[in-house]
Design a protein around this motif. Structure first.
Motif, mmCIF file in Angstrom:
data_model
loop_
_atom_site.group_PDB
_atom_site.id
_atom_site.type_symbol
_atom_site.label_atom_id
_atom_site.label_comp_id
_atom_site.label_asym_id
_atom_site.label_seq_id
_atom_site.Cartn_x
_atom_site.Cartn_y
_atom_site.Cartn_z
ATOM 1 N N THR A 42 0.892 -1.112 -0.154
ATOM 2 C CA THR A 42 0.282 0.061 -0.173
ATOM 3 C C THR A 42 1.056 1.532 0.306
ATOM 4 O O THR A 42 0.363 2.144 -0.603
ATOM 5 C CB THR A 42 -1.153 0.217 1.504
ATOM 6 O OG1 THR A 42 -0.282 -0.343 2.108
ATOM 7 C CG2 THR A 42 -1.943 -1.444 1.363
ATOM 8 N N ALA A 69 1.940 1.883 -3.226
ATOM 9 C CA ALA A 69 0.866 1.965 -4.121
ATOM 10 C C ALA A 69 0.557 3.529 -3.994
ATOM 11 O O ALA A 69 0.063 4.752 -5.269
ATOM 12 C CB ALA A 69 -0.570 0.978 -3.913
ATOM 13 N N ALA A 70 0.753 4.025 -2.643
ATOM 14 C CA ALA A 70 0.822 5.393 -2.836
ATOM 15 C C ALA A 70 1.423 6.324 -2.917
ATOM 16 O O ALA A 70 1.101 7.546 -3.622
ATOM 17 C CB ALA A 70 0.606 6.020 -0.725
ATOM 18 N N TRP A 124 0.950 5.839 -7.617
ATOM 19 C CA TRP A 124 0.135 6.453 -7.787
ATOM 20 C C TRP A 124 -0.018 7.653 -8.465
ATOM 21 O O TRP A 124 -0.555 8.148 -9.612
ATOM 22 C CB TRP A 124 -1.537 5.860 -7.688
ATOM 23 C CG TRP A 124 -3.041 6.290 -7.744
ATOM 24 C CD1 TRP A 124 -3.505 7.379 -7.744
ATOM 25 C CD2 TRP A 124 -3.742 5.171 -7.813
ATOM 26 N NE1 TRP A 124 -4.487 7.354 -8.195
ATOM 27 C CE2 TRP A 124 -4.852 5.981 -8.781
ATOM 28 C CE3 TRP A 124 -3.348 4.318 -8.093
ATOM 29 C CZ2 TRP A 124 -5.867 5.196 -9.043
ATOM 30 C CZ3 TRP A 124 -4.637 3.453 -8.780
ATOM 31 C CH2 TRP A 124 -5.703 3.971 -9.153
ATOM 32 N N PRO A 125 0.069 8.966 -7.719
ATOM 33 C CA PRO A 125 0.257 10.254 -8.496
ATOM 34 C C PRO A 125 1.398 10.463 -9.362
ATOM 35 O O PRO A 125 1.287 11.411 -11.027
ATOM 36 C CB PRO A 125 -0.112 11.152 -7.159
ATOM 37 C CG PRO A 125 0.091 10.022 -6.032
ATOM 38 C CD PRO A 125 0.459 8.597 -6.462
ATOM 39 N N ALA A 185 -0.830 6.947 -12.861
ATOM 40 C CA ALA A 185 -2.057 8.050 -12.521
ATOM 41 C C ALA A 185 -2.358 9.177 -14.502
ATOM 42 O O ALA A 185 -3.088 8.313 -14.719
ATOM 43 C CB ALA A 185 -3.165 8.076 -12.241
ATOM 44 N N SER A 214 -6.849 10.978 -10.408
ATOM 45 C CA SER A 214 -5.104 10.593 -10.709
ATOM 46 C C SER A 214 -4.545 11.221 -8.969
ATOM 47 O O SER A 214 -3.542 10.609 -9.477
ATOM 48 C CB SER A 214 -5.235 11.867 -11.202
ATOM 49 O OG SER A 214 -5.931 11.652 -12.894
ATOM 50 N N TYR A 215 -4.995 12.243 -8.043
ATOM 51 C CA TYR A 215 -4.234 12.089 -7.694
ATOM 52 C C TYR A 215 -5.004 11.677 -5.857
ATOM 53 O O TYR A 215 -4.618 10.933 -5.298
ATOM 54 C CB TYR A 215 -4.009 13.655 -7.312
ATOM 55 C CG TYR A 215 -3.426 14.084 -8.235
ATOM 56 C CD1 TYR A 215 -1.767 13.698 -8.340
ATOM 57 C CD2 TYR A 215 -3.592 14.788 -9.095
ATOM 58 C CE1 TYR A 215 -1.282 14.237 -8.759
ATOM 59 C CE2 TYR A 215 -2.919 14.975 -10.021
ATOM 60 C CZ TYR A 215 -1.549 14.644 -10.666
ATOM 61 O OH TYR A 215 -0.612 15.438 -11.571
ATOM 62 N N PRO A 219 -6.590 8.489 -4.949
ATOM 63 C CA PRO A 219 -7.080 7.372 -4.140
ATOM 64 C C PRO A 219 -5.653 7.255 -3.044
ATOM 65 O O PRO A 219 -5.306 6.370 -2.426
ATOM 66 C CB PRO A 219 -6.415 6.901 -5.078
ATOM 67 C CG PRO A 219 -7.037 7.209 -6.323
ATOM 68 C CD PRO A 219 -7.439 8.407 -6.050
ATOM 69 N N ALA A 220 -4.384 8.043 -3.340
ATOM 70 C CA ALA A 220 -3.786 8.068 -2.403
ATOM 71 C C ALA A 220 -2.899 8.481 -1.410
ATOM 72 O O ALA A 220 -2.806 7.123 -0.430
ATOM 73 C CB ALA A 220 -1.854 9.269 -3.440
ATOM 74 N N LEU A 231 -4.726 4.684 0.530
ATOM 75 C CA LEU A 231 -3.513 3.912 0.425
ATOM 76 C C LEU A 231 -2.367 4.238 1.726
ATOM 77 O O LEU A 231 -1.901 3.631 2.152
ATOM 78 C CB LEU A 231 -2.998 4.067 -0.748
ATOM 79 C CG LEU A 231 -3.881 3.614 -2.044
ATOM 80 C CD1 LEU A 231 -2.979 3.875 -3.126
ATOM 81 C CD2 LEU A 231 -4.151 2.408 -2.036
#
Length: 296
Positions: free
Chosen positions: A69, A72-73, A76-77, A80, A93-94, A96-97, A100
């Motif tokens: 996680t 992924a965090a 992701w930015p 994405a 795009s941002y 979900p970080a 996570l």
């Protein structure tokens, strides 16, 4: 075949039995925690099981979830915005970080809570009390494993569950007589050989020769490639780095062979000290390098 070395206890029942006042306190501690701390087999089983439990917690599924996680965090930015389906939506795009990252922190916190709970559970806490009492009576352990106090593997850092400190107990004449009687059955503590002192000096040295040699070879090859592709003969001068890499590797090999030779003597010394301590002899404090051998 590699020799299997026996893990010595930090403190043996025979050492505790050499002091009547200490033995009485140890028995009282054992009653409170429901374990006989003078029984070496019982204590060995306790320490083995608790150490395995702590290692399982530190390497369990929650640790993997934390790593996944957190990765992924962070990614992701970065990734994405390059995905067409997400690039036009700033939220996707941002945003979900954040969740996570919170999940990663929660996983790490839960691992820490479980690890500390296992480290401070009653029977293990009682054994640390026994070690502290032994120190107060002048019968301190040869070593305290780093994991038992919640330190880093190399023994550095602040202890999460340190061995408690108690006021010093002055010996009584009866204790001295008892020690004199017991001394006839104790093994002598061997003097520290010069080879062991040498091992302590170099135990943490080395480990960089392979990496340095590879870098030198890569730099030499890169210079040669640059000379060929750019028609710049000066680049061939970098080839002198290749024999330098070989020299570094040879130095590392010699140091490794010397360390293995000295380590064998250090292990023999540590085993002899542990054997003497097992018979109730007063043994010297071991250096971090030698305690590391006991913890392995």
């Amino acid at each position: 075949m590699t020799k299997t070395r026996t893990q010595p206890l930090p403190l043996n029942g025979s050492t505790l039995a050499n002091d009547a006042r200490l033995l009485e306190k140890v028995h009282a501690t054992g009653v409170r925690h429901g374990i006989d701390y003078t029984d070496d087999a019982v204590v060995t089983e306790l320490l083995t099981e608790r150490r395995r439990t702590l290692e399982r917690i530190q390497r369990g599924p929650l640790v993997w979830w934390f790593a996944l996680t957190l990765t992924a965090a962070v990614l992701w930015p970065i990734v994405a915005p390059d995905i067409p389906e997400l690039a036009d939506n700033p939220v996707l795009s941002y945003a979900p970080a954040g969740p996570l990252l919170l999940i990663a922190v929660a996983c790490l916190a839960l691992v820490r809570v479980r690890w500390k709970r296992a480290l401070t559970q009653d029977a293990l806490a009682g054994y640390r009390e026994v070690l502290g009492l032994a120190r107060a009576h002048g019968r301190g352990p040869t070593h305290v494993p780093a994991w038992l106090e919640g330190r880093r593997p190399d023994g550095s850092g602040k202890a999460t569950a340190p061995v408690p400190t108690y006021p010093r107990v002055e010996p009584q004449p009866g204790d001295a007589a008892h020690q004199s009687d017991a001394s006839t059955t104790t093994l002598p503590v061997p003097p520290k050989p010069e080879a062991v002192t040498a091992y302590e000096r170099i135990a943490e040295e080395g480990g960089w020769h392979d990496e340095a040699g590879c870098l030198l070879v890569a730099a030499g090859a890169g210079g040669a490639i640059w000379a060929v592709t750019s028609d710049a003969p000066v680049g061939y001068a970098a080839l002198v780095l290749v024999p330098a890499a070989v020299a570094v590797w040879l130095a590392g090999s010699r140091q490794g062979a010397e360390k293995r030779r000295l380590r064998a003597e250090a292990e023999a010394y540590v085993d002899a000290v542990a054997a003497a301590q097992a018979t109730g002899a007063q043994t010297p404090d071991l250096s971090p390098a030698l305690r590391a051998l006991l913890d392995q």
